[in-house]
Design an enzyme around this catalytic site. Structure first.
Site, PDB file in Angstrom:
ATOM      1  N   ARG A 112      54.544  50.482   0.948  1.00  0.00           N
ATOM      2  CA  ARG A 112      53.186  49.765   1.180  1.00  0.00           C
ATOM      3  C   ARG A 112      52.780  49.602  -0.476  1.00  0.00           C
ATOM      4  NH1 ARG A 112      47.482  51.718   2.935  1.00  0.00           N
ATOM      5  NH2 ARG A 112      46.403  49.639   3.404  1.00  0.00           N
ATOM      6  N   HIS A 131      51.837  45.521  -1.169  1.00  0.00           N
ATOM      7  CA  HIS A 131      50.769  45.335  -1.369  1.00  0.00           C
ATOM      8  C   HIS A 131      50.863  44.652  -3.086  1.00  0.00           C
ATOM      9  CE1 HIS A 131      47.522  47.020   1.544  1.00  0.00           C
ATOM     10  NE2 HIS A 131      48.967  46.611   2.061  1.00  0.00           N
ATOM     11  N   ASP A 132      51.553  44.950  -4.044  1.00  0.00           N
ATOM     12  CA  ASP A 132      51.594  44.575  -5.735  1.00  0.00           C
ATOM     13  C   ASP A 132      52.840  43.232  -5.328  1.00  0.00           C
ATOM     14  OD1 ASP A 132      51.454  45.073  -8.361  1.00  0.00           O
ATOM     15  OD2 ASP A 132      53.609  45.316  -8.253  1.00  0.00           O
ATOM     16  N   GLY A 134      52.501  38.219  -7.072  1.00  0.00           N
ATOM     17  CA  GLY A 134      53.721  39.119  -7.511  1.00  0.00           C
ATOM     18  C   GLY A 134      53.874  39.775  -7.739  1.00  0.00           C
ATOM     19  N   ASP A 172      54.091  42.616 -10.294  1.00  0.00           N
ATOM     20  CA  ASP A 172      54.078  42.501 -11.339  1.00  0.00           C
ATOM     21  C   ASP A 172      53.123  43.956 -11.943  1.00  0.00           C
ATOM     22  OD1 ASP A 172      51.206  42.240 -10.780  1.00  0.00           O
ATOM     23  OD2 ASP A 172      51.537  40.680 -12.005  1.00  0.00           O
ATOM     24  N   SER A 197      50.549  45.054 -10.844  1.00  0.00           N
ATOM     25  CA  SER A 197      49.441  44.738 -11.302  1.00  0.00           C
ATOM     26  C   SER A 197      48.004  45.404 -10.089  1.00  0.00           C
ATOM     27  CB  SER A 197      48.756  43.008 -10.963  1.00  0.00           C
ATOM     28  OG  SER A 197      49.343  42.774  -9.628  1.00  0.00           O
ATOM     29  N   ASN A 209      43.386  48.282  -0.201  1.00  0.00           N
ATOM     30  CA  ASN A 209      44.072  49.264  -1.459  1.00  0.00           C
ATOM     31  C   ASN A 209      43.433  50.591  -1.424  1.00  0.00           C
ATOM     32  OD1 ASN A 209      45.957  47.309  -1.978  1.00  0.00           O
ATOM     33  ND2 ASN A 209      45.305  46.741  -3.287  1.00  0.00           N
ATOM     34  N   HIS A 248      55.891  49.541   9.465  1.00  0.00           N
ATOM     35  CA  HIS A 248      55.302  49.886  10.098  1.00  0.00           C
ATOM     36  C   HIS A 248      56.466  51.552  10.539  1.00  0.00           C
ATOM     37  CE1 HIS A 248      51.142  47.388   9.830  1.00  0.00           C
ATOM     38  NE2 HIS A 248      51.989  48.258   9.074  1.00  0.00           N
ATOM     39  N   ASP A 270      54.125  54.625  14.182  1.00  0.00           N
ATOM     40  CA  ASP A 270      55.183  54.910  14.915  1.00  0.00           C
ATOM     41  C   ASP A 270      55.963  56.151  16.083  1.00  0.00           C
ATOM     42  OD1 ASP A 270      57.582  54.443  16.319  1.00  0.00           O
ATOM     43  OD2 ASP A 270      58.994  54.234  14.249  1.00  0.00           O
ATOM     44  N   ASP A 315      63.363  54.362  11.368  1.00  0.00           N
ATOM     45  CA  ASP A 315      64.646  52.915  12.080  1.00  0.00           C
ATOM     46  C   ASP A 315      63.531  51.890  13.428  1.00  0.00           C
ATOM     47  OD1 ASP A 315      62.662  54.239  13.764  1.00  0.00           O
ATOM     48  OD2 ASP A 315      63.788  56.326  14.128  1.00  0.00           O
TER      49      ASP A 315
END
Length: 327
Positions: A65, A69-70, A75, A77, A79, A94, A191, A243, A251
């Site tokens: 995740r 999110h990065d 992009g 990087d 951040s 975040n 997920h 899940d 899976d």
């Protein structure tokens, strides 16, 4: 890693070769970028992630995740790793990210072995791949050579997919980032591992859209189970598997659950409301066209694509000494 037939092994190799040929050399990234400058880089990341996974298997979902999110914001990087006031880490989407200590631990070892060589962005990309493998997915070759970004602002996270996004908004956000294939693979497909806090979906259980009724997209048989886990007015921080029955296993059961009205997040349930995404859910779950498609193969290809989003290479950005701070 699971045993597969000779045919499937060949299919996996062909898929990953295609991924490398089509998206593996964007900018100045390439396979083996650090082969001469830091040959122990991948081993250090792998052993660090393995150690964290043995202590807490949930870290696999956290690292995956975090990578998503990065890459989705400015992009790939790193951040999202920067700490401080009003950085991406402080933005609501975040605040629940976990696994920062894993990246920091790998970076510390790599800086000892090869100071000033390996970017935090590449460490995160490798860690996400290794996390998927440990959870039961297949690996992929990760092109490296990313540079670390110098900008991290909470306001830039506005386009991150949200737990209550309708499918049209989800598609719009991924299209904006040239990641349309990730609508079904990178984010919701991820997920298959991980959890969500009751606070982000309990409105579906009791008062959906102000109706004082549950979300009609929830399978009535599944509803009592969710209500037991997230009682009305209960602890919103309680975490529930995305899940059901397969929380730490990579899976296709996630797609079976979504198909059967057992998606936990509203955004997951809405995958069944669009003809294109509904067809993909059905195919990955094995409901249409015989056996389920090799979701893990397609996921690997999409992760290579995701990992090449808006890269900083060459003289752009920097190689951070510490992942949480600009040099």
């Amino acid at each position: 890693m699971k045993m597969v037939s000779s045919f499937n092994k060949m299919h996996i190799l062909l898929c990953l070769l295609l991924a490398t040929l089509t998206t593996g050399a964007q900018g100045q990234t390439r396979i083996g970028f650090y082969d001469t400058t830091c040959p122990t880089f991948q081993t250090i990341v792998q052993t660090t992630v393995q150690s964290a996974f043995r202590s807490n298997p949930a870290v696999a979902a956290g690292l995956l995740r975090m990578f998503f999110h990065d890459c989705f914001v400015l992009g790939c990087d790193a951040s999202v790793l920067l700490s401080g006031p009003s950085t991406e880490r402080t933005a609501p989407p975040n605040l629940s990210l976990v696994g920062f200590e894993v990246i920091d631990a790998a970076k510390l070892q790599i800086e000892t072995a090869c100071p000033g060589v390996v970017s935090c962005a590449d460490i995160l990309a490798l860690a996400a791949r290794d996390a998927v493998v440990l959870a039961g997915g297949i690996g992929w070759r990760v092109p490296t050579g990313r540079r670390d970004g110098l900008v991290s602002q909470a306001s830039n996270t506005v386009n991150l997919p949200a737990f209550n996004d309708p499918i049209s908004v989800q598609i719009s956000k991924f299209t904006f980032n040239s990641l349309l294939n990730c609508v079904i693979l990178c984010s919701p497909g991820g997920h298959t591992i991980g959890t969500a806090a009751c606070a982000v979906f309990s409105y579906r259980l009791y008062n959906f859209s102000g109706t004082n009724q549950p979300d009609p997209d929830i399978n009535p048989v599944f509803l009592p189970q969710l209500r037991r886990l997230c009682p009305n007015g209960g602890n919103g921080s309680t975490r529930v598997a995305l899940d059901t029955g397969s929380v730490n296993r990579f899976d296709t059961s996630y797609f079976v659950n979504v198909r059967n009205g057992r998606g936990v997040l509203e955004s997951d349930a809405k995958l069944m409301s669009n003809p294109t995404t509904r067809t993909l859910v059905q195919r990955f779950s094995g409901a249409v066209g015989g056996p389920a498609l090799r979701f893990t193969n397609e996921f690997a290809i999409s992760m290579v694509k995701l990992g090449n989003t808006e890269l900083k290479t060459g003289s752009q950005g920097e190689i951070r000494r510490v992942c949480s701070a600009i040099n």
